[in-house]
Scaffold this motif. Structure first.
Motif, PDB file in Angstrom:
ATOM      1  N   GLU A  20      26.803-120.855 -34.852  1.00 26.20           N
ATOM      2  CA  GLU A  20      27.226-119.703 -35.630  1.00 26.20           C
ATOM      3  C   GLU A  20      27.843-118.644 -34.722  1.00 26.20           C
ATOM      4  OE1 GLU A  20      27.142-119.552 -38.871  1.00 26.20           O
ATOM      5  OE2 GLU A  20      26.164-121.517 -39.042  1.00 26.20           O
ATOM      6  N   PRO A  21      28.765-117.851 -35.241  1.00 19.25           N
ATOM      7  CA  PRO A  21      29.346-116.781 -34.432  1.00 19.25           C
ATOM      8  C   PRO A  21      28.334-115.687 -34.148  1.00 19.25           C
ATOM      9  CG  PRO A  21      30.055-116.571 -36.702  1.00 19.25           C
ATOM     10  CD  PRO A  21      29.309-117.876 -36.601  1.00 19.25           C
ATOM     11  N   LEU A  22      28.550-114.963 -33.072  1.00 22.20           N
ATOM     12  CA  LEU A  22      27.749-113.781 -32.788  1.00 22.20           C
ATOM     13  C   LEU A  22      28.436-112.595 -33.435  1.00 22.20           C
ATOM     14  CD1 LEU A  22      25.485-112.292 -31.232  1.00 22.20           C
ATOM     15  CD2 LEU A  22      27.088-112.080 -29.335  1.00 22.20           C
ATOM     16  N   SER A  23      27.733-111.884 -34.262  1.00 19.01           N
ATOM     17  CA  SER A  23      28.311-110.759 -34.987  1.00 19.01           C
ATOM     18  C   SER A  23      27.573-109.479 -34.630  1.00 19.01           C
ATOM     19  CB  SER A  23      28.236-110.994 -36.501  1.00 19.01           C
ATOM     20  OG  SER A  23      28.933-112.171 -36.859  1.00 19.01           O
ATOM     21  N   VAL A  24      28.343-108.435 -34.352  1.00 14.68           N
ATOM     22  CA  VAL A  24      27.779-107.138 -33.986  1.00 14.68           C
ATOM     23  C   VAL A  24      28.487-106.073 -34.809  1.00 14.68           C
ATOM     24  CG1 VAL A  24      27.358-105.496 -32.134  1.00 14.68           C
ATOM     25  CG2 VAL A  24      27.346-107.937 -31.637  1.00 14.68           C
ATOM     26  N   THR A  25      27.715-105.232 -35.473  1.00 16.70           N
ATOM     27  CA  THR A  25      28.278-104.182 -36.308  1.00 16.70           C
ATOM     28  C   THR A  25      28.133-102.832 -35.620  1.00 16.70           C
ATOM     29  OG1 THR A  25      27.717-105.417 -38.305  1.00 16.70           O
ATOM     30  CG2 THR A  25      28.166-103.076 -38.572  1.00 16.70           C
ATOM     31  N   ARG A  52      35.293-123.647 -36.747  1.00 16.56           N
ATOM     32  CA  ARG A  52      35.476-122.243 -36.371  1.00 16.56           C
ATOM     33  C   ARG A  52      36.701-121.638 -37.043  1.00 16.56           C
ATOM     34  NH1 ARG A  52      32.459-121.542 -30.543  1.00 16.56           N
ATOM     35  NH2 ARG A  52      30.507-122.338 -31.428  1.00 16.56           N
ATOM     36  N   PHE A  53      37.750-122.419 -37.172  1.00 19.29           N
ATOM     37  CA  PHE A  53      38.887-121.927 -37.954  1.00 19.29           C
ATOM     38  C   PHE A  53      38.467-121.713 -39.409  1.00 19.29           C
ATOM     39  CE2 PHE A  53      41.367-124.251 -34.572  1.00 19.29           C
ATOM     40  CZ  PHE A  53      41.900-123.107 -33.990  1.00 19.29           C
ATOM     41  N   ALA A  54      37.642-122.624 -39.912  1.00 18.41           N
ATOM     42  CA  ALA A  54      37.168-122.490 -41.294  1.00 18.41           C
ATOM     43  C   ALA A  54      36.331-121.228 -41.463  1.00 18.41           C
ATOM     44  CB  ALA A  54      36.350-123.717 -41.690  1.00 18.41           C
ATOM     45  N   THR A  55      35.556-120.861 -40.448  1.00 20.44           N
ATOM     46  CA  THR A  55      34.750-119.646 -40.529  1.00 20.44           C
ATOM     47  C   THR A  55      35.629-118.410 -40.699  1.00 20.44           C
ATOM     48  OG1 THR A  55      32.960-120.601 -39.201  1.00 20.44           O
ATOM     49  CG2 THR A  55      33.097-118.206 -39.282  1.00 20.44           C
ATOM     50  N   VAL A  56      36.762-118.371 -39.994  1.00 23.21           N
ATOM     51  CA  VAL A  56      37.678-117.237 -40.158  1.00 23.21           C
ATOM     52  C   VAL A  56      38.197-117.175 -41.589  1.00 23.21           C
ATOM     53  CG1 VAL A  56      39.750-116.104 -39.287  1.00 23.21           C
ATOM     54  CG2 VAL A  56      38.373-117.503 -37.743  1.00 23.21           C
TER      55      VAL A  56
END
Length: 305
Positions: free
Chosen positions: A105-110, A175-179
């Motif tokens: 999974e991507p690392l996401s930071v808000t 990963r392209f699909a995640t975008v």
């Protein structure tokens, strides 16, 4: 007629109209305005593509804030981020990305104020690492070795191999699909996605998006080749510096790595055609996406004429 001449680059006035106005990201532009086969038009200010945001300066911050971006997707590898630096998005903390390169999974930071969210989503091919090849070429100043590495079409072969890998590698596809899923979620846009040059990984993401929405293939290539206009002056400056600093006698050997070439994008689409009976089947079986994602993209991105 060559492949490059078949897909013409638009006039400079259209180029300027697509610009996001970020001097620190010369290839930052809007996908809005392209027309689909059924006559609908992509909305402006919803799907944005760019080169790395690590070069943003304080002078860029006001223009970036006006874009209202909610999500930034960084497709660069861990090494690229380490070498060039993290995205300099206003108000966004720097994330610890040391464990994200091979994560599922991507690392996401808000941002602390609940504003823009940054997603680290590395698309990294060990067998087609263009940046390793570039480092090798510059570290060893031997012109014979540089020609052996990059000359006689080898640099271009490396690039076409990379674009085929975009399609054949299941992790890259995911990963392209995640975008695309991020772009399809109703609460997410505007979304900006980028890699280092905004050319290869970013270019294929944009090509997937435009194709899924029904944009004509010629316009997909038009968008892809805009990189050569937007980044041309910067590429010339970089290559000149390699020569004046004594790093390369033939810096033009690097042009296949630095420039967008229609043959690269053709290679990716050819790989799709070789592995799936249609783009629609690639969407479902290759990218793992369904009609709900496509409906979300249409709802978020398409407006009336």
């Amino acid at each position: 007629m060559t492949e490059q001449s078949e897909h013409e680059v638009p006039a400079v006035d259209e180029l300027a109209a697509r610009s996001l106005g970020l001097p620190g990201a010369v290839n930052a532009r809007d996908l809005g305005g392209y027309r689909t086969a059924d006559g609908r038009v992509l909305r402006v200010g919803v799907a944005l593509r760019s080169d790395g945001l690590n070069r943003l300066t304080e002078a860029d911050h006001a223009a970036f804030a006006e874009l209202g971006v909610r999500h930034v997707v960084d497709l660069r590898s861990l090494d690229e981020v380490r070498e060039a630096g993290p995205d300099r998005v206003p108000g966004l903390p720097v994330a610890d990305i040391t464990s994200v390169e091979y994560a599922a999974e991507p690392l996401s930071v808000t941002a602390p104020d609940g504003g823009v969210t940054l997603h680290h989503l590395p698309v990294y091919a060990a067998g087609f690492d263009i940046y390793v090849a570039l480092r090798q070429a510059l570290a060893d100043r031997d012109p014979v070795k540089q020609r052996e590495l990059l000359g006689d079409g080898r640099a271009a072969e490396m690039m076409t191999g990379l674009y085929r890998w975009f399609v054949t590698d299941p992790v890259a596809r995911s990963r392209f699909a995640t975008v695309l899923r991020l772009l399809a979620a109703p609460e997410n846009p505007p979304v900006l996605f980028h890699c280092t040059a905004g050319k290869d990984r970013t270019g294929w993401t944009a090509a997937l998006l435009l194709t899924a929405l029904g944009v004509d293939r010629s316009a997909v290539f038009e968008d892809y080749l805009l990189t050569n206009v937007r980044s041309g002056a910067l590429i010339d400056t970089i290559l000149d510096s390699f020569h004046t600093r004594g790093l390369m006698q033939e810096p033009a050997l690097l042009l296949p790595l630095f420039r967008a070439d229609a043959a690269y994008l053709e290679a990716a689409f050819a790989e799709v055609a070789a592995g799936w009976p249609s783009f629609e089947e690639f969407w479902r079986a290759g990218l793992g996406l369904d009609d709900a994602v496509l409906d979300g993209l249409r709802a978020n991105l398409l407006g009336d004429d």
